[in-house]
Scaffold this active site. Structure first.
Site, short mmCIF file in Angstrom:
data_model
loop_
_atom_site.label_atom_id
_atom_site.label_comp_id
_atom_site.label_asym_id
_atom_site.label_seq_id
_atom_site.Cartn_x
_atom_site.Cartn_y
_atom_site.Cartn_z
N CYS A 15 -14.59 -0.47 -6.80
CA CYS A 15 -15.22 0.05 -5.40
C CYS A 15 -16.20 1.55 -7.66
O CYS A 15 -16.56 2.04 -7.36
CB CYS A 15 -15.02 0.97 -4.51
N GLU A 74 1.15 -1.02 -0.22
CA GLU A 74 -0.15 -0.23 0.79
C GLU A 74 0.58 0.88 0.25
O GLU A 74 1.75 1.24 0.90
CB GLU A 74 -0.61 -0.04 0.77
#
Length: 159
Positions: free
Chosen positions: A107, A34
Site C-alpha cells: 500500500c 502476524e
C-alpha cells in the site's frame, strides 16, 4: 498461487488472513504470520468457520519467523506495513533457494520501490514478472507484484 500449485504457502504480515484464506486448497498447507493477536483471532475464526483444516495462523514477527524456519515453502505472500519488508527479510528472501515465487502486496509505493531495489526475489534478469496491478485512491496506492525465480537462477544459498 493456484497456477504454481505449491504444497505449502506462507502469508507473512497476514493481517486477518485474506490472502491465506484465499489460497486454501485441500492439498495445501497455508500458514499466516502476524504481530496483531486480534487479527490472528479473526483469521483463525474465519478458517475454522470455513472448515479449512490446513490453514493456520500464528502471532509473531514475520522476519523472525522466516529467518529461523527449518522448512521453507516455495511460495511466500508478503503484505508488509508501510515501512516495507525491511533489509533482513529482503536479504533472506534473496538468499533462500527454496522460495520460487513471491507475491508482494503493497500500500506504499516508496517502500515497494525500496524493497524491489534490494532484489528480494532474484536479480531482475532472473525474475519473471507474472502480474503487476495498481489501484489508486488519492494518496493510497495498492500494488500487487508476483515474482518468480527462474529455474536458471544461480547463486542462491540457504533455505
Amino acid at each position: 498461487v493456484c497456477e504454481a500449485d505449491p504444497a505449502s504457502v506462507w502469508d507473512l504480515y497476514c493481517g486477518v488472513g485474506g490472502f491465506a484464506l484465499h489460497c486454501a486448497d485441500p492439498g495445501r498447507d497455508v500458514l499466516g504470520i502476524e504481530t496483531s493477536p486480534e487479527a490472528i483471532v479473526s483469521a483463525s475464526l474465519s478458517a475454522a468457520q470455513a472448515a479449512l483444516d490446513r490453514v493456520g495462523f500464528q502471532v509473531g514477527d514475520a522476519t523472525a519467523f522466516a529467518v529461523r524456519a527449518d522448512v521453507v515453502p516455495p511460495v511466500i505472500i508478503v503484505n508488509p506495513p508501510r515501512r516495507g519488508l525491511g533489509e533482513e527479510l529482503c536479504r533472506w528472501l534473496e538468499s533462500s533457494s527454496s522460495v520460487r515465487q513471491v507475491v508482494y502486496s503493497s500500500c506504499h509505493a516508496g517502500s515497494l520501490a525500496r524493497d524491489l531495489a534490494s532484489r528480494p526475489y532474484a536479480p531482475p534478469e532472473e525474475a519473471l514478472p507474472a502480474a503487476l496491478a495498481n489501484l489508486s485512491y488519492d494518496d493510497y496506492l495498492a500494488t500487487a507484484f508476483v515474482a518468480e525465480r527462474s529455474p536458471m537462477a544461480s547463486g542462491s544459498v540457504g533455505s
